[in-house]
Design a protein around this motif. Structure first.
Motif, PDB file in Angstrom:
ATOM      1  N   TRP A 149      11.328  13.367  -6.272  1.00  0.00           N
ATOM      2  CA  TRP A 149      10.312  12.318  -6.127  1.00  0.00           C
ATOM      3  C   TRP A 149       9.094  12.820  -5.368  1.00  0.00           C
ATOM      4  O   TRP A 149       8.012  12.272  -5.496  1.00  0.00           O
ATOM      5  N   THR A 160       0.906   9.882 -10.317  1.00  0.00           N
ATOM      6  CA  THR A 160       1.056   8.739  -9.417  1.00  0.00           C
ATOM      7  C   THR A 160      -0.211   7.891  -9.439  1.00  0.00           C
ATOM      8  O   THR A 160      -0.153   6.657  -9.492  1.00  0.00           O
ATOM      9  N   LEU A 199      -0.582   4.002 -10.786  1.00  0.00           N
ATOM     10  CA  LEU A 199      -1.152   2.933  -9.963  1.00  0.00           C
ATOM     11  C   LEU A 199      -2.321   2.257 -10.685  1.00  0.00           C
ATOM     12  O   LEU A 199      -2.481   1.032 -10.618  1.00  0.00           O
ATOM     13  N   ILE A 215       0.763  -6.915  -3.378  1.00  0.00           N
ATOM     14  CA  ILE A 215       1.759  -5.838  -3.447  1.00  0.00           C
ATOM     15  C   ILE A 215       1.094  -4.549  -3.930  1.00  0.00           C
ATOM     16  O   ILE A 215       1.313  -3.461  -3.371  1.00  0.00           O
ATOM     17  N   TRP A 216       0.295  -4.665  -4.984  1.00  0.00           N
ATOM     18  CA  TRP A 216      -0.403  -3.482  -5.501  1.00  0.00           C
ATOM     19  C   TRP A 216      -1.315  -2.891  -4.429  1.00  0.00           C
ATOM     20  O   TRP A 216      -1.377  -1.659  -4.264  1.00  0.00           O
ATOM     21  N   TYR A 217      -2.036  -3.730  -3.711  1.00  0.00           N
ATOM     22  CA  TYR A 217      -2.985  -3.239  -2.710  1.00  0.00           C
ATOM     23  C   TYR A 217      -2.280  -2.407  -1.634  1.00  0.00           C
ATOM     24  O   TYR A 217      -2.787  -1.361  -1.213  1.00  0.00           O
ATOM     25  N   ALA A 218      -1.100  -2.833  -1.206  1.00  0.00           N
ATOM     26  CA  ALA A 218      -0.366  -2.091  -0.181  1.00  0.00           C
ATOM     27  C   ALA A 218       0.019  -0.703  -0.692  1.00  0.00           C
ATOM     28  O   ALA A 218      -0.116   0.303   0.023  1.00  0.00           O
ATOM     29  N   LEU A 219       0.497  -0.621  -1.928  1.00  0.00           N
ATOM     30  CA  LEU A 219       0.868   0.673  -2.500  1.00  0.00           C
ATOM     31  C   LEU A 219      -0.352   1.570  -2.693  1.00  0.00           C
ATOM     32  O   LEU A 219      -0.296   2.781  -2.451  1.00  0.00           O
ATOM     33  N   TRP A 220      -1.443   0.997  -3.121  1.00  0.00           N
ATOM     34  CA  TRP A 220      -2.677   1.755  -3.348  1.00  0.00           C
ATOM     35  C   TRP A 220      -3.185   2.372  -2.052  1.00  0.00           C
ATOM     36  O   TRP A 220      -3.604   3.533  -2.025  1.00  0.00           O
ATOM     37  N   GLN A 221      -3.168   1.620  -0.988  1.00  0.00           N
ATOM     38  CA  GLN A 221      -3.636   2.126   0.299  1.00  0.00           C
ATOM     39  C   GLN A 221      -2.757   3.266   0.806  1.00  0.00           C
ATOM     40  O   GLN A 221      -3.241   4.201   1.443  1.00  0.00           O
ATOM     41  N   MET A 222      -1.468   3.209   0.506  1.00  0.00           N
ATOM     42  CA  MET A 222      -0.552   4.250   0.973  1.00  0.00           C
ATOM     43  C   MET A 222      -0.656   5.533   0.158  1.00  0.00           C
ATOM     44  O   MET A 222      -0.581   6.636   0.707  1.00  0.00           O
ATOM     45  N   LYS A 223      -0.845   5.424  -1.154  1.00  0.00           N
ATOM     46  CA  LYS A 223      -0.674   6.573  -2.026  1.00  0.00           C
ATOM     47  C   LYS A 223      -1.953   7.167  -2.601  1.00  0.00           C
ATOM     48  O   LYS A 223      -1.963   8.325  -3.013  1.00  0.00           O
TER      49      LYS A 223
END
Length: 555
Positions: free
Chosen positions: A139, A147, A151, A315-323
Motif C-alpha cells: 500500500w 492515488t 482522489l 469525507i473527501w476533503y479530509a482525505l484530499w488534505q492528507m494525501k
C-alpha cells in the motif's frame, strides 16, 4: 518473465525443504513450489548483486531474509538467460554497485542499471527500485500519481451526484410548487450561471496557485450549497435560483483544477486512461445519483437527497488534505523512480505568473477545442438534465423507473470511457501520432451519439429507446480520449486555463441548450430537440478533424 532478487556472496545456510542446490560461485537453496519459486537464506549487505530467474509458469519470486522479509519481487522484463538449474534458468547479471562495494562482473545486455540515493546500503534492483523502496508494504508502494487520480475520480463522483439529484427531485418539487416546464428549464439552467463564472477563473487560479487548493475549495463550496438547496427552495424561487448558481460556482473550478493536477502528475503515455478514469467518476456519479435519489425521495422526501449527498464532501476533503499535493515535486512520499517517470527527464516549470491570452487565442487548435466543446456539451447536458423527464413524459415511466433507467446510459459511459482511454494510450504507445489518436477518438464521440439520437424517432418500444440512449452515451464517452485529453497535449503548462476556456463554451451550451429544450418542448416535440443536437455533433466533427492537433503549440 524475468525477476530480480538481491542475494549475498556467502553460502546460504537455510535448510532445504525440497528442490535442488545450484552453484554459481555462490550457493543458495531453491524451494520448488507450484508457480512460486522461493529463495531463502542470509544476506551479506557488504557485497550485493542481482540474480534473474525465468520460468514460464511463474511470475513471482519470493525472497526471505532478516533484511528483506518475505518481500515479493515481480519484474516484467524478459532477459537473455543461459544456465539452467532446478527447472529455472539462471545467468549472472550485471550492475556496478557503489564504489564502497566490490564490483561484481555480471552484465545485463541492453538494461542499464544505476545505484540510487545516497545511502551506502542501497543497491539497485531490476527496474530501478532500491532496497529501501522494495521492502515497503504494497500500500506504500502504490504509485502516488494514481492515488491523485483516484482522489480526483471520487471528487468527480460527488460532483455529478450533487448535480443530477435535481433532475430527479425536480419532479416532486414541480408538483409541490406548481412549476411549469419553462420554470423547470430555468431552474435547471441556473446551475450553469455560476458554473460559467468560474471556468476561466478556476483555470487561472489552478495554474497560478496549484490544483490542490482550488479543487478543495470547489468541493467544499458545492457541498455546502447542495445541503442548503431545500431551505432555499422553501423560501422562494429566486433564492433557489441563487443557490443553484452558487453550487455551479463550486463545481465550475473542478475541471480546470483537475486538469492542472493531472498535467503535472501523469506522464503522456498514461494521459488518456487517467483522464478517462477521472471522467468516469462523473458518469458513475450520475449512476449513483440517479439510482439512489428515487429511493431516498420515496422513503424520506425530496430534501433528503440534498442532505445525504452534500454531506459526503467532508469525507473527501479530509482525505484530499492528507494525501494530495499540487505537484510531485512538493510530495515527500513520491519515490525517485516514480518522479523520474512522471517528469520524463524534463524539469518542471514554475507556476505561470501571467497568462498570454493573445498567444493562446491566436492558435487554431485552441479554437477547435472551444467550438468542439460547445457542440459536444449541447447534446450531453440535454441528456443529463432532461433524460428523467423524457422517460416520464414520453416513455410513461414512473419516478422510480425513470431514475433507475437513467442509470444505464451513464453506466455505459463509465465503461466505454475507460475502454477508450486504454485504446488511445495503446495506440500512442505503438507509435500512432497523438493527433491521429485524438481525431479518431473524438470522431467516435461525435458521430456515435448523432447516429443513435436519429434512431429515437423510429423506435416504437421503451426498451429500444433506452438502448439508443445507452449507445449514444457510450460512444460519447470516447470524447474523454479526444478533446478532453487535448488540453494537456497542446499546452500542458496552461492546461487549467485551456480547459477553462473550452469548458466555458461547453457551459454556454448547457445554459442555452437546457433552457432552449424547455422552450422547444412547449412549442414542438422531442424529435426537434434531438435534431438540434445531431446538427451540432456534425459541425463539431468537421471543425475537430480540420483544425485540431495533438502537438504542443503553447509552451
Amino acid at each position: 518473465m524475468a525477476f530480480g532478487a538481491v542475494l549475498s556472496s556467502r553460502s546460504f545456510s537455510s535448510p532445504l525443504v525440497s528442490g535442488k542446490e545450484c552453484q554459481l560461485k555462490q550457493t543458495f537453496s531453491l524451494e520448488r513450489r507450484p508457480n512460486l519459486p522461493s529463495i531463502r537464506g542470509q544476506f551479506d549487505l557488504r557485497r550485493i548483486f542481482i540474480v534473474s530467474m525465468q520460468r514460464e509458469s511463474s511470475h513471482i519470486c519470493r525472497v526471505s531474509s532478516p533484511f528483506l522479509t518475505k518481500h515479493v519481487f515481480d519484474q516484467e522484463r524478459k532477459l537473455p538467460l543461459k544456465r539452467e538449474c532446478g527447472g529455472l534458468k539462471l545467468r549472472k547479471l550485471g550492475i556496478t554497485t557503489r564504489a564502497k562495494y566490490q564490483p561484481e562482473q555480471y552484465e545485463i545486455s541492453g538494461l542499464p542499471l544505476e545505484p540510487l540515493g545516497s545511502s551506502p546500503e542501497e543497491a539497485v534492483l531490476i527496474g530501478g527500485e532500491t532496497i529501501e523502496e522494495a521492502v515497503l508494504p504494497w500500500w506504500q508502494k502504490f504509485p502516488k500519481r494514481w492515488t491523485i487520480v483516484l482522489l480526483c475520480f471520487f471528487a468527480f463522483l460527488l460532483c455529478n451526484m450533487d448535480r443530477v439529484n435535481m433532475s430527479i427531485a425536480i419532479l416532486p418539487m414541480s408538483q409541490e410548487f406548481n412549476w411549469n416546464p419553462a420554470t423547470v428549464g430555468l431552474i435547471q439552467s441556473s446551475f450553469f450561471w455560476g458554473y460559467l463564472l468560474t471556468q476561466i477563473l478556476g483555470g487561472i487560479w489552478a495554474d497560478k496557485f496549484g490544483g490542490k487548493i482550488v479543487l478543495a475549495f470547489g468541493v467544499v463550496w458545492w457541498s455546502i450549497a447542495t445541503i442548503l438547496t431545500p431551505l432555499a427552495a422553501k423560501i422562494s424561487l429566486p433564492c433557489l435560483l441563487i443557490m443553484r448558481a452558487f453550487m455551479g460556482i463550486g463545481e465550475g473550478v473542478a475541471m480546470p483544477a483537475m486538469n492542472n493536477m493531472l498535467s503535472k502528475w501523469v506522464p503522456v503515455v498514461e494521459r488518456s486512461r487517467s483522464l478517462a478514469l477521472v471522467y468516469s467518476g462523473m458518469y458513475l456519479g450520475s449512476v449513483t445519483g440517479l439510482a439512489f435519489s428515487p429511493l431516498l425521495i420515496h422513503k424520506f422526501g425530496w430534501p433528503s437527497v440534498f442532505y445525504a449527498f452534500g454531506s459526503l464532501g467532508s469525507i473527501w476533503y479530509a482525505l484530499w488534505q492528507m494525501k494530495a499535493r499540487s505537484s510531485p515535486l512538493e510530495d515527500p512520499e513520491v519515490t525517485p523512480n516514480e518522479k523520474r517517470l512522471i517528469l520524463g527527464g524534463s524539469v518542471e516549470k514554475a507556476p505561470v505568473s501571467s497568462i498570454p491570452w493573445r498567444l493562446i487565442l491566436s492558435k487554431a487548435p485552441v479554437w477547435a477545442l472551444i467550438i468542439s466543446h460547445f457542440c459536444h456539451n449541447w447534446g450531453t447536458f440535454i441528456l443529463l438534465t432532461w433524460m428523467p423527464t423524457y422517460y416520464n413524459q414520453v416513455l410513461k415511466f414512473n419516478l422510480t423507473e425513470s431514475g433507475l433507467l437513467c442509470v444505464l446510459p451513464w453506466l455505459t459511459m463509465a465503461v466505454f470511457a475507460n475502454i477508450g482511454g486504454w485504446i488511445a494510450d495503446t495506440l500512442v504507445a505503438k507509435g500512432l501520432s497523438i493527433t491521429t489518436v485524438r481525431k479518431i477518438m473524438q470522431s467516435i464521440g461525435f458521430l456515435g451519439p448523432a447516429f443513435f439520437l436519429t434512431q429515437l424517432s423510429h423506435v416504437r418500444t421503451p426498451a429500444l429507446a433506452v438502448l439508443c440512449m445507452a449507445c449514444s452515451q457510450g460512444s460519447d464517452a470516447f470524447s474523454q480520449s479526444g478533446l478532453y485529453s487535448n488540453h494537456q497535449d497542446i499546452g500542458p503548462r496552461y492546461a487549467g486555463v485551456l480547459l477553462g476556456l473550452s469548458n466555458t463554451a461547453g457551459v454556454l451550451a448547457g445554459v442555452f441548450g437546457t433552457a432552449a429544450t424547455g422552450y422547444i418542448l412547449q412549442r414542438g416535440s422531442w424529435d426537434d430537440v434531438f435534431k438540434v443536437s445531431v446538427a451540432l455533433y456534425i459541425v463539431g466533427t468537421l471543425v475537430w478533424n480540420i483544425f485540431s492537433t495533438g502537438e504542443k503549440v503553447l509552451d
